[in-house]
Design a protein around this motif. Structure first.
Motif, PDB file in Angstrom:
ATOM      1  N   GLY A 299      35.560  60.102  14.402  1.00 57.18           N
ATOM      2  CA  GLY A 299      35.772  60.720  15.696  1.00 57.18           C
ATOM      3  C   GLY A 299      36.417  59.756  16.667  1.00 57.18           C
ATOM      4  N   VAL A 300      36.255  60.017  17.940  1.00 55.82           N
ATOM      5  CA  VAL A 300      36.904  59.219  18.970  1.00 55.82           C
ATOM      6  C   VAL A 300      36.231  57.850  19.103  1.00 55.82           C
ATOM      7  N   ALA A 301      37.041  56.825  19.375  1.00 59.19           N
ATOM      8  CA  ALA A 301      36.518  55.494  19.680  1.00 59.19           C
ATOM      9  C   ALA A 301      35.894  55.526  21.073  1.00 59.19           C
ATOM     10  N   LEU A 302      34.722  54.945  21.211  1.00 51.89           N
ATOM     11  CA  LEU A 302      34.024  54.957  22.493  1.00 51.89           C
ATOM     12  C   LEU A 302      34.227  53.659  23.264  1.00 51.89           C
ATOM     13  N   THR A 303      34.258  53.790  24.573  1.00 51.04           N
ATOM     14  CA  THR A 303      34.315  52.637  25.472  1.00 51.04           C
ATOM     15  C   THR A 303      32.959  51.931  25.461  1.00 51.04           C
ATOM     16  N   PRO A 304      32.858  50.734  26.053  1.00 47.51           N
ATOM     17  CA  PRO A 304      31.528  50.098  26.147  1.00 47.51           C
ATOM     18  C   PRO A 304      30.489  51.010  26.803  1.00 47.51           C
ATOM     19  N   LYS A 305      30.890  51.769  27.813  1.00 46.02           N
ATOM     20  CA  LYS A 305      29.973  52.703  28.455  1.00 46.02           C
ATOM     21  C   LYS A 305      29.549  53.801  27.487  1.00 46.02           C
ATOM     22  N   GLY A 306      30.507  54.339  26.741  1.00 46.14           N
ATOM     23  CA  GLY A 306      30.196  55.378  25.769  1.00 46.14           C
ATOM     24  C   GLY A 306      29.342  54.856  24.635  1.00 46.14           C
ATOM     25  N   ARG A 307      29.647  53.638  24.187  1.00 41.14           N
ATOM     26  CA  ARG A 307      28.873  53.042  23.090  1.00 41.14           C
ATOM     27  C   ARG A 307      27.445  52.749  23.535  1.00 41.14           C
ATOM     28  N   ARG A 352      36.555  62.060  28.559  1.00 39.09           N
ATOM     29  CA  ARG A 352      37.560  61.201  29.191  1.00 39.09           C
ATOM     30  C   ARG A 352      37.225  60.935  30.653  1.00 39.09           C
ATOM     31  N   SER A 353      36.879  61.979  31.394  1.00 41.97           N
ATOM     32  CA  SER A 353      36.630  61.811  32.825  1.00 41.97           C
ATOM     33  C   SER A 353      35.405  60.944  33.097  1.00 41.97           C
ATOM     34  N   ALA A 354      34.445  60.944  32.158  1.00 37.61           N
ATOM     35  CA  ALA A 354      33.253  60.120  32.317  1.00 37.61           C
ATOM     36  C   ALA A 354      33.477  58.677  31.847  1.00 37.61           C
ATOM     37  N   GLY A 355      34.673  58.404  31.293  1.00 32.96           N
ATOM     38  CA  GLY A 355      34.977  57.054  30.825  1.00 32.96           C
ATOM     39  C   GLY A 355      34.190  56.661  29.586  1.00 32.96           C
ATOM     40  N   LEU A 356      33.900  57.638  28.725  1.00 30.20           N
ATOM     41  CA  LEU A 356      33.088  57.380  27.542  1.00 30.20           C
ATOM     42  C   LEU A 356      33.915  57.113  26.285  1.00 30.20           C
ATOM     43  N   GLY A 357      35.169  57.580  26.272  1.00 30.85           N
ATOM     44  CA  GLY A 357      36.000  57.424  25.086  1.00 30.85           C
ATOM     45  C   GLY A 357      37.396  56.937  25.416  1.00 30.85           C
ATOM     46  N   TYR A 358      38.096  56.482  24.378  1.00 34.15           N
ATOM     47  CA  TYR A 358      39.484  56.016  24.531  1.00 34.15           C
ATOM     48  C   TYR A 358      40.449  57.117  24.087  1.00 34.15           C
ATOM     49  N   PHE A 359      41.562  57.231  24.829  1.00 33.49           N
ATOM     50  CA  PHE A 359      42.544  58.278  24.544  1.00 33.49           C
ATOM     51  C   PHE A 359      43.960  57.710  24.640  1.00 33.49           C
ATOM     52  N   THR A 360      44.865  58.311  23.876  1.00 35.01           N
ATOM     53  CA  THR A 360      46.287  58.005  24.047  1.00 35.01           C
ATOM     54  C   THR A 360      46.905  59.084  24.922  1.00 35.01           C
ATOM     55  N   TYR A 361      47.939  58.701  25.651  1.00 34.58           N
ATOM     56  CA  TYR A 361      48.636  59.616  26.554  1.00 34.58           C
ATOM     57  C   TYR A 361      50.070  59.792  26.079  1.00 34.58           C
ATOM     58  N   SER A 362      50.562  61.023  26.152  1.00 33.75           N
ATOM     59  CA  SER A 362      51.939  61.310  25.757  1.00 33.75           C
ATOM     60  C   SER A 362      52.471  62.456  26.605  1.00 33.75           C
ATOM     61  N   LEU A 363      53.795  62.563  26.686  1.00 32.22           N
ATOM     62  CA  LEU A 363      54.412  63.630  27.456  1.00 32.22           C
ATOM     63  C   LEU A 363      54.308  64.949  26.699  1.00 32.22           C
ATOM     64  N   THR A 364      53.994  66.004  27.420  1.00 27.74           N
ATOM     65  CA  THR A 364      54.019  67.344  26.840  1.00 27.74           C
ATOM     66  C   THR A 364      55.470  67.816  26.759  1.00 27.74           C
TER      67      THR A 364
END
Length: 463
Positions: A299-307, A352-364
């Protein structure tokens, strides 16, 4: 000058060769591969949005090729040489794992590719553990184990020579690359003749089954290869239909709409016939249990806060119900896990909004078509110019790894060791620092975000 083969191509060749060898050695692994392929096909057919996301992020192709293996080494010299060999394949040590906290006398790292393109080409990983002889209470046994390990050479002369050649010449040509794969494969091959007597094996076994596995043999036979599934619950449910008995509990977080980190299950280790020295120049028959099959869902990689939240929720669950090795309380544990993890958001936007996981960003498509767009990232997402996708967790979980180890070492293998993480000692033995996984994921996220904003701002400046 002869062209060099890329590290990713060497890694792909080695991963394929390892898979073929293990399929021959452990036929149940081939059955497992067939089951995982079926479940993945059915999952993609039934979840077109998942297939679309994997295609959009150019990660669909890698799923069927994805594997991780695991080995257990006995000495610092073995670990340092293994680091050099994996470097030829573009695999580097990521993360430090202390398994002594879960009753397993090893500490570990994961060798894997780290760049986005390298991961897409072939995401092969090897979870590599180093035996902690210092955790063996019996001093005499500790010294004997050290002497046994000092006498073995787990690498062929050819593997060492070709590693040195790659280091000196900046890579290997196609002929040498093929030889390298063949030579290194020998380190991971199963040997049915032990280096010790049956009496010594039992002494090591009584100290801990994993100690016996590491010390008693000529090499660190690969003890499992793990394919990646898109629905581990379905695999778990179907395993008995394929005459495979799964472990009682899936390790890691519970079933979720938005998978986090790593979930793993396995089938019981094989009891295999092994010959031991009889002290008279001959051999004595016995058995050893080490190799098993494992499946994972990432699944998604978690930030230190999420972990930190994940670790707290897992700890709270295990305070309520600690899973028994024999699976006798599996239903109660899974119910407690599901209830406790309701505290972790199960929506990509909320994560994402809670800063719990890491995400990549791309143009739609809208973002690509737009002449330009301005604003902060939140407004650009809200207006449909930028999309975000979860970054796959490429690493491991100590509690889950220990759970897999324990379930395959047998019900009586749980033993207490003093928790003693020692990353500094591990890195000294390794001969290098391990990469911090959080820094790595944060860097991927930041680079993708900057690329999106730069693309939109460059267009705005050009107008």
């Amino acid at each position: 000058m002869t062209a060099k083969v890329s590290a990713s191509d060497i890694r792909a060749s080695f991963s394929g060769a390892m898979s073929a060898m293990y399929r021959d050695e452990v036929p149940a692994y081939g059955t497992l591969m067939d089951l995982v392929a079926r479940v993945n096909d059915e999952t993609l057919a039934g979840q077109p949005e998942l297939k679309a996301r994997l295609e959009a992020t150019d990660t669909l192709e890698r799923i069927s090729e994805e594997r991780h293996g695991a080995i257990r080494l006995g000495t610092a010299e073995e670990l340092a040489t293994m680091r050099r060999i994996f470097a030829v394949m573009g695999m580097f040590p990521v993360g430090y794992y202390d398994l002594s906290t879960a009753g397993v006398p090893v500490h570990s790292t994961a060798f894997r590719p780290v760049g986005e393109e390298a991961l897409k080409r072939n995401p092969f990983r090897v979870f590599t553990s180093l035996l902690r002889l210092d955790l063996i209470a019996d001093e005499a046994l500790r010294d004997e184990a050290k002497a046994i390990l000092a006498e073995r050479q787990i690498f062929t002369d050819g593997a060492i020579a070709l590693t040195e050649k790659s280091e000196n010449e900046g890579g290997l040509d196609s002929h040498d690359a093929a030889r390298f794969v063949s030579e290194v494969l020998e380190t991971f091959r199963w040997h049915d003749k032990a280096n010790v007597s049956l009496a010594m094996y039992h002494r090591l076994h009584d100290a801990h089954r994993l100690i016996a596995d590491v010390v008693s043999f000529k090499g660190p036979h690969i003890n499992h290869l793990t394919p990646r599934t898109l629905d581990i619950d379905k695999v778990q449910a179907l395993m008995p239909d394929y005459d495979i008995a799964p472990k009682a509990v899936v390790e890691g977080p519970p079933t979720r709409k938005c998978p986090i980190l790593l979930r793993q299950t396995s089938f019981k280790a094989l009891e295999e016939t092994v010959s031991f020295h009889d002290g008279k120049g001959g051999w004595q028959a016995g058995t050893h249990t080490a190799r098993f099959g494992e499946i994972e869902q990432r699944g998604v990689a978690l930030t230190p806060k999420g972990r930190a939240l994940y670790d707290a929720l897992l700890d709270n669950t295990r305070k309520l119900v600690r899973p028994a090795a024999d699976g006798s309380n599996a239903v109660a544990y899974e119910a407690a896990l599901i209830e406790t993890f309701k505290a972790f958001p199960d929506d990509w936007a909320a994560i994402r909004s809670a800063g719990l996981g890491y995400f990549t960003y791309s143009l739609t498509e809208k973002g690509v078509a737009a002449g330009s767009a301005s604003g902060d990232i939140e407004s650009l997402i809200a207006e449909g110019f930028v999309r975000f996708d979860p970054i796959v967790y490429e690493d491991f979980l100590p509690v889950s790894a220990a759970g897999i180890f324990q379930s395959n070492l047998g019900d009586g293998a749980q033993q207490d060791f003093v928790a003693s993480p020692n990353q500094k000692r591990f890195e000294a033995d390794l001969g290098a620092a391990v990469l911090n996984e959080f820094d790595h994921y944060e860097g991927i996220e930041k680079a993708s975000l900057e690329a999106c904003l730069d693309a939109l701002q460059t267009r705005a400046a050009a107008e």
